[in-house]
Design an enzyme around this catalytic site. Structure first.
Site: not given
Length: 347
Positions: A43, A46, A97
């Site tokens: 993640s 992101k 997340s």
């Protein structure tokens, strides 16, 4: 790789395949291990998603969640047919997340494939040539890879945006639940997954991640007084915030005494250098056609660059891990010794 002066202890042990510690403001790299090794991002990717879309979206815009947003992995809990603001999608992406909110955000920003293409272009612009983007969530995908060096470039660029800084220092918010006709809409609390933010004074970001294949990944940033340091790590052996805190403790105490082992390139710098040298700008997989640039300062003080065909002098000026100051001094000493030997032989 670290260049310590006398009296500076070794940095603390850190269980990860790859990591990098840099000055967030100057871009000087103080410590690196396999900085250009390519690993699954989880993640932390992101961060690139939000960096890419943030300048072009209106956080007040209201959007409708769709079933296509509900991808695998971690989710905030979007309900198809319910309405959310773009600001809430941003919070869901960087705090909780959410793969669902990241996908919805990419869809709203012009479409998931289009956003992925823009993320790849943004990585190239930043000089993040180890990065290949396949989706906006960071969920494991064939070929989706990045490096500790690239994550540092991405985070450094993102931290220049006030809206991003505000987002990643937010600890918790209320997130809207499912819309039910005739009933008041409920909400639930989502929290920032960055444990350093709750436990280490001065933390100003950024993002962590985990998948079974990627293991734990992390981007963190801390400010104390006028100093700001950035730390990135990939394929960590454990998720503890304490090991990151120990690294920052070392940085704030000894960082000013440590000679840089390299620096983070500026946005567009590698593009300009490629234009000067005639090097192909980027290969199909999002990496330089000459392969990832790797440099090391061996004991004789010379610079070695690994890559197909080598790189011209102008590109050497921005090689990702430059000669340390100590290696440069050795190089000067060697040159003087050679000149002295030549002079002696002519006598």
């Amino acid at each position: 790789m670290v260049d310590r002066s006398a009296g500076v202890p070794a940095p603390p042990a850190f269980a990860a395949a790859s990591y990098l510690l840099a000055d967030l403001d100057t871009g000087e790299v103080l410590l690196a291990k396999d900085a250009h090794g390519r690993y699954l991002p989880a993640s932390t990717l992101k961060t690139l998603t939000v960096l890419t879309v943030l300048p072009d979206v209106d956080p007040r815009q209201v959007v409708t969640a769709e079933r296509s947003d509900l991808v695998d992995g971690s989710k905030v809990g979007l309900d198809p047919g319910s309405h959310y603001t773009v600001g809430q999608l941003l919070q869901g992406t960087m705090l909780a997340s959410g793969n669902d909110t990241a996908t919805a955000l990419a869809r709203v920003a012009g479409g998931v494939p289009q956003t992925v293409a823009r993320m790849q272009a943004e990585a190239v612009r930043l000089g993040a040539r180890d990065t290949t983007v396949r989706n906006p969530s960071g969920l494991d995908a064939p070929g989706q890879l990045t490096s500790a060096y690239d994550l540092a470039l991405i985070a450094r660029a993102a931290m220049q945006l006030p809206a991003f800084r505000s987002l990643v220092t937010t600890k918790r918010v209320r997130f809207p639940g499912k819309e039910v006709k005739g009933k008041a809409r409920t909400s639930f609390q989502i929290q920032n997954h960055n444990r350093l933010l709750y436990n280490y004074d001065g933390t100003i970001g950024v993002k962590d991640g985990y998948t079974i294949a990627a293991r734990w990944t992390a981007i963190s940033a801390v400010q104390r007084g006028s100093h700001r340091y950035l730390f990135t790590a990939m394929r960590r052996g454990e998720p503890s915030w304490r090991t990151q805190a120990a690294m920052f403790d070392w940085a704030f105490r000894y960082g000013p005494q440590v000679q840089p082992v390299g620096r983070l390139v500026e946005p567009g710098e590698l593009e300009r250098a490629s234009t000067v040298t005639g090097e192909p700008r980027v290969a199909a997989a999002g990496r330089p056609a000459s392969a990832a640039l790797q440099a090391a300062g061996p004991t004789d003080g010379t610079l070695k660059v690994v890559g197909a065909g080598g790189v011209a002098a102008a590109l050497l000026a921005v090689v990702l891990l430059a000669l340390s100051a100590r290696a440069k001094r050795r190089q000067v000493a060697l040159a003087r010794a050679r000149r002295g030997a030549r002079a002696a032989s002519r006598r």
